[in-house]
Structures are given as C-alpha cells and as structure tokens.
Motif scaffolding. Sequence first.
Motif, PDB file in Angstrom:
ATOM      1  N   CYS A   9      57.171  45.276  41.218  1.00  6.62           N
ATOM      2  CA  CYS A   9      56.564  45.442  42.534  1.00  6.62           C
ATOM      3  C   CYS A   9      56.170  44.071  43.081  1.00  6.62           C
ATOM      4  CB  CYS A   9      55.335  46.344  42.435  1.00  6.62           C
ATOM      5  SG  CYS A   9      54.379  46.427  43.968  1.00  6.62           S
ATOM      6  N   ASP A  11      53.913  43.299  45.123  1.00  7.21           N
ATOM      7  CA  ASP A  11      52.483  43.171  45.392  1.00  7.21           C
ATOM      8  C   ASP A  11      51.626  43.203  44.131  1.00  7.21           C
ATOM      9  OD1 ASP A  11      53.070  42.943  48.016  1.00  7.21           O
ATOM     10  OD2 ASP A  11      52.194  44.852  48.646  1.00  7.21           O
ATOM     11  N   ARG A  24      66.779  50.236  46.428  1.00  7.51           N
ATOM     12  CA  ARG A  24      65.360  49.888  46.418  1.00  7.51           C
ATOM     13  C   ARG A  24      64.751  49.905  47.813  1.00  7.51           C
ATOM     14  NH1 ARG A  24      66.228  44.586  42.862  1.00  7.51           N
ATOM     15  NH2 ARG A  24      68.302  44.896  43.668  1.00  7.51           N
ATOM     16  N   ARG A  25      65.583  49.955  48.829  1.00  7.87           N
ATOM     17  CA  ARG A  25      65.062  49.816  50.185  1.00  7.87           C
ATOM     18  C   ARG A  25      64.212  51.010  50.599  1.00  7.87           C
ATOM     19  NH1 ARG A  25      66.899  45.590  52.856  1.00  7.87           N
ATOM     20  NH2 ARG A  25      68.728  44.489  52.095  1.00  7.87           N
ATOM     21  N   GLN A  26      64.496  52.196  50.074  1.00  5.17           N
ATOM     22  CA  GLN A  26      63.748  53.386  50.464  1.00  5.17           C
ATOM     23  C   GLN A  26      62.762  53.811  49.389  1.00  5.17           C
ATOM     24  OE1 GLN A  26      64.052  54.449  53.508  1.00  5.17           O
ATOM     25  NE2 GLN A  26      65.675  52.964  53.916  1.00  5.17           N
ATOM     26  N   ARG A  27      62.447  52.929  48.446  1.00  2.00           N
ATOM     27  CA  ARG A  27      61.543  53.273  47.362  1.00  2.00           C
ATOM     28  C   ARG A  27      60.248  52.476  47.478  1.00  2.00           C
ATOM     29  NH1 ARG A  27      63.534  56.360  43.282  1.00  2.00           N
ATOM     30  NH2 ARG A  27      65.761  56.847  43.367  1.00  2.00           N
ATOM     31  N   TYR A  28      59.182  53.066  46.934  1.00  4.54           N
ATOM     32  CA  TYR A  28      57.863  52.447  47.023  1.00  4.54           C
ATOM     33  C   TYR A  28      57.201  52.465  45.651  1.00  4.54           C
ATOM     34  CZ  TYR A  28      58.590  53.040  52.025  1.00  4.54           C
ATOM     35  OH  TYR A  28      59.116  52.982  53.284  1.00  4.54           O
ATOM     36  N   CYS A  29      56.317  51.486  45.452  1.00  5.84           N
ATOM     37  CA  CYS A  29      55.610  51.368  44.180  1.00  5.84           C
ATOM     38  C   CYS A  29      54.665  52.551  44.012  1.00  5.84           C
ATOM     39  CB  CYS A  29      54.836  50.050  44.139  1.00  5.84           C
ATOM     40  SG  CYS A  29      53.784  49.874  42.685  1.00  5.84           S
ATOM     41  N   ASN A  33      51.957  51.513  46.466  1.00  7.44           N
ATOM     42  CA  ASN A  33      52.727  52.004  47.611  1.00  7.44           C
ATOM     43  C   ASN A  33      53.418  50.897  48.400  1.00  7.44           C
ATOM     44  OD1 ASN A  33      53.625  54.377  48.938  1.00  7.44           O
ATOM     45  ND2 ASN A  33      52.263  53.963  50.662  1.00  7.44           N
ATOM     46  N   ALA A  34      53.626  49.739  47.776  1.00  5.09           N
ATOM     47  CA  ALA A  34      54.340  48.657  48.448  1.00  5.09           C
ATOM     48  C   ALA A  34      55.837  48.946  48.447  1.00  5.09           C
ATOM     49  CB  ALA A  34      54.067  47.326  47.746  1.00  5.09           C
ATOM     50  N   SER A  35      56.522  48.471  49.488  1.00  8.94           N
ATOM     51  CA  SER A  35      57.964  48.677  49.580  1.00  8.94           C
ATOM     52  C   SER A  35      58.678  47.844  48.522  1.00  8.94           C
ATOM     53  CB  SER A  35      58.456  48.275  50.980  1.00  8.94           C
ATOM     54  OG  SER A  35      59.874  48.337  51.038  1.00  8.94           O
ATOM     55  N   LEU A  36      59.697  48.443  47.900  1.00  8.53           N
ATOM     56  CA  LEU A  36      60.480  47.743  46.883  1.00  8.53           C
ATOM     57  C   LEU A  36      61.781  47.217  47.453  1.00  8.53           C
ATOM     58  CD1 LEU A  36      60.049  50.271  43.914  1.00  8.53           C
ATOM     59  CD2 LEU A  36      58.699  48.246  44.423  1.00  8.53           C
TER      60      LEU A  36
END
Length: 203
Positions: A9, A11, A24-29, A33-36
Amino acid sequence: MMHPLNCACPDCDLLLSLPAGSSRRQRYCPRCNASLGSGRGSFPALASTALAGLILFFPAVTLPLMRFTLAGQSDNNSVWEGIADLWQQGFPLLAVTVMVCSLLAPLVQLLVCFSIACCVQLSRFPAYYPSLLKIANTAKHWSMLEVYAIGILVAYVKMMGDGDVTILSGCYCLAAVMVCAILSEQLFDNDHAWAAWQQGKAP
C-alpha cells in the motif's frame, strides 16, 4: 501458471497479495482504503532527476537566496543560516521543524529515490531494499520544500516596497531542487519497485 502479485500500500505499507491477472487500478487497501493504482514512472528518468537534485542540493542550502538593500545597508541569508537564526532567536522547535521539512526530508527523498532507481536498473536488490521503499513513502509526506519556497516568495513581495531586493543564485538552485523533488515523487512507481524486487528474488 500465473502467480499472485505482491505489492505494498502506498500509504500504510501494508503488504498485499493480489490474485493473478488482477488490475491494481480498481483495488483499495483493506486497512486504510488507499488506492492501489499503479503509476507510470520511469526509473532511468527517476535516477537522472534525483541525481540532479542531489548535485544542486548543497548549493541550494548554502548559497544566499536574496540580497536586501535599504538605506545603503545590504544583507543576505541562506536556508541553513535562516535555520541557525531561528535557533539563536529562541525558536528551537520551529528551527527543527524547518530543518526536517526543508532539508532532511527532501535530501532523504532524493537519496532513496536515486538508490531505488539504481537497484531496479542494475537488478541488484540488497537486503535493506524493502526498507528503502518504506522510507521513500514516508519521506514524501515530510518533504515540504515547496512550502519554504512559498515563504520566500511572500517575503520577496513584502520587502519590495521597503528596499531593493535581488534574487541570488541560491534561490535558483533551491527552485531547481524543488522541481527535482516533485518530479522524483511523480516518477517513483511504488508498485513497479516492489514488483522488480519480487522478480529479482525469484529463482
């Protein structure tokens, strides 16, 4: 057979394992909740930009920024002298804050980005390589050289009405270092760096 893709992640540095072939563009931590989403950095350009910033860093903090002339008297000051003046005038906390955000963090950011870019380009990954990636993500949050530059601009505008203000070489060097730091942050691809390390460790 496609293997799961490991990434971190950007962040909170949580290590994640994504399903093979996933984007990874549509996934989040799941923790912060940071964008991956993966960037489009270029490590050769990153190495060149970071190296340029490192070369200019010493003159940027030691050379005088501006010369102020009033009634025949003139004075100038550098970044390092400004920090020392804050300490001597009884503002140690402010002096340390300025030193960390305007000197140490940008320097660490440039050094770490250059080291990571060299590791990726040479495909050589020392044992402390993961720590470099974590330091890079931390340093960018503390690097606030642009805030210092805005302060210089405000001081320049305010002093123009009281006397003659001359921009000196240190100010140009500082502006160049700020541009290099910003470009290094934009060119640094955290996902690519982790993926390169993973591939380098693979048998």
